[in-house]
Design a protein around this motif. Structure first.
Motif, PDB file in Angstrom:
ATOM      1  N   ASP A 199       0.806  -1.205   0.000  1.00 23.44           N
ATOM      2  CA  ASP A 199       0.000   0.000   0.000  1.00 23.44           C
ATOM      3  C   ASP A 199       0.844   1.262   0.000  1.00 23.44           C
ATOM      4  OD1 ASP A 199      -2.124  -1.573  -0.018  1.00 23.44           O
ATOM      5  OD2 ASP A 199      -2.954  -0.968   1.898  1.00 23.44           O
ATOM      6  N   ARG A 220      -5.794   3.224  -0.588  1.00 21.79           N
ATOM      7  CA  ARG A 220      -5.769   3.947  -1.855  1.00 21.79           C
ATOM      8  C   ARG A 220      -4.639   3.403  -2.710  1.00 21.79           C
ATOM      9  NH1 ARG A 220      -9.023   7.910  -4.246  1.00 21.79           N
ATOM     10  NH2 ARG A 220      -7.841   8.978  -5.837  1.00 21.79           N
ATOM     11  N   GLN A 260     -10.080   3.354  -4.803  1.00 21.78           N
ATOM     12  CA  GLN A 260      -9.216   2.610  -3.908  1.00 21.78           C
ATOM     13  C   GLN A 260      -9.284   1.140  -4.309  1.00 21.78           C
ATOM     14  OE1 GLN A 260      -9.990   3.404   0.219  1.00 21.78           O
ATOM     15  NE2 GLN A 260     -10.364   5.569  -0.151  1.00 21.78           N
TER      16      GLN A 260
END
Lengths: 68, 196
Positions: free
Chosen positions: A3, A16, B136
Motif C-alpha cells: 500500500d 488507496r 481505492q
C-alpha cells in the motif's frame, strides 16, 4: 505490491492505490485515463439525460428507442 | 432558483445529478473495457439507462461510482462480450489524448502504453482502469466482485506486463502481455477470483 509504493492522487487514504512518482507506467496510465475523461461529452448523453429529466418518476427511456 | 426537493422527486433529482457528473468517468471506463469509442458510448448509455431503471436499489450515501461502474462492467461482460459486439481496446486512444502530452517522449510512451494495455488479459486491464479512475483497491474489488488480494495481484501483474511491454525485448521490440482470449466474468455477474 504494497500500500505504500508511492504517492497516490488522494493524499494517502488507507487502501488507496498509490503510484510511484517516477513510475512511467503508472503516470502514463493516469494520463491516458485523464485524457479519456477530459473528452467532451457527446450530445447523445445529454439527450438521454434530458429524457430522464423530462420523465420524472418513470423508468429511464432506453437509448434509441426504449431499452432500459 | 429551484424549489426545495422532497421525497422521491428529490431523490430522483439527486440521482440525475450524480448520473450527469459521472458520465466522463463512465465513458472512460467503457472505452477502456471495450475499445471503440462509439461502441463504448453505446455501452455507457445503456449503463445509464439501466442505472436509472434500478435507481431505487441504490442506497444514497453509498459509493455511487462503484455502483455505476459495476453496472457497466456487468452489462459489458454478461451481455456485450457474449454477443461479441465489441473488440478489445482501441489502439488509437493516444491520438485522443495528444493535447495533454508533455512532449514527444510522453506521446510515444502513451502510445506504447495503450497498445500494451490492449494486450493485457481483460481482468488485469479492468483492474488497472479502475485504479486509474481514482478508486481505492477496496472499491475496485467491489466493482469486480473479487477479493482485495485478487485486485492487488492483477494490478501488480498488469503494471509489470506494461513495463515489460514498454521496455521491450533485447532488441527493443515490445513484449506483448499474455492474451487469454476470454473475458473475466463473461456470462456471469462476478469474475472468478483466480489470482489472489
Amino acid at each position: 505490491m504494497s500500500d505504500s509504493d508511492g504517492a497516490g492522487r488522494g493524499g494517502g487514504q488507507r487502501g488507496r492505490p498509490r503510484a510511484r512518482g517516477d513510475d512511467p507506467v503508472v503516470a502514463g496510465l493516469r494520463q491516458l485515463w485523464r485524457g479519456l475523461e477530459a473528452e467532451p461529452v457527446p450530445d447523445d448523453f445529454l439527450a438521454l439525460i434530458e429524457r430522464i429529466e423530462s420523465a420524472p418518476g418513470e423508468d429511464a427511456p432506453g437509448r434509441k428507442g426504449g431499452q432500459a | 432558483m429551484t424549489r426545495p426537493e422532497t421525497g422521491n422527486a428529490g431523490a430522483d433529482a439527486a440521482f440525475r445529478r450524480d448520473l450527469v457528473a459521472i458520465i466522463p468517468a463512465l465513458r472512460a471506463f467503457a472505452r477502456g473495457l471495450c475499445g471503440d469509442r462509439d461502441q463504448a458510448d453505446d455501452l455507457a448509455q445503456e449503463a445509464i439507462a439501466k442505472a436509472w431503471a434500478a435507481r431505487t436499489s441504490f442506497t444514497p450515501g453509498t459509493n455511487f461510482r462503484a455502483w455505476m461502474f459495476r453496472i457497466l462492467r456487468n452489462h459489458f461482460y454478461s451481455t456485450v462480450v457474449v454477443a461479441r459486439r465489441f473488440v478489445p481496446w482501441d489502439p488509437e486512444i493516444p491520438a485522443h489524448v495528444q493535447s495533454s502530452l508533455p512532449n514527444q517522449g510522453g506521446e510515444r510512451l502513451l502510445a506504447d502504453l495503450a497498445r500494451g494495455l490492449a494486450s493485457l488479459p481483460p481482468e488485469q486491464r479492468e483492474a488497472l482502469l479502475l485504479v486509474e479512475s481514482g478508486m481505492q483497491w477496496e472499491e475496485a474489488a467491489q466493482v469486480v466482485g473479487c477479493p482485495l488480494g485478487t485486485i492487488k495481484s492483477r494490478i501488480t501483474r498488469g503494471r509489470a506486463a506494461l513495463r515489460r511491454y514498454i521496455e521491450g525485448d533485447a532488441e527493443g521490440r515490445p513484449v506483448p502481455a499474455r492474451m487469454t482470449g476470454h473475458a473475466p466474468g463473461a456470462g456471469a455477474r462476478v469474475a472468478e477470483p483466480v489470482e489472489a
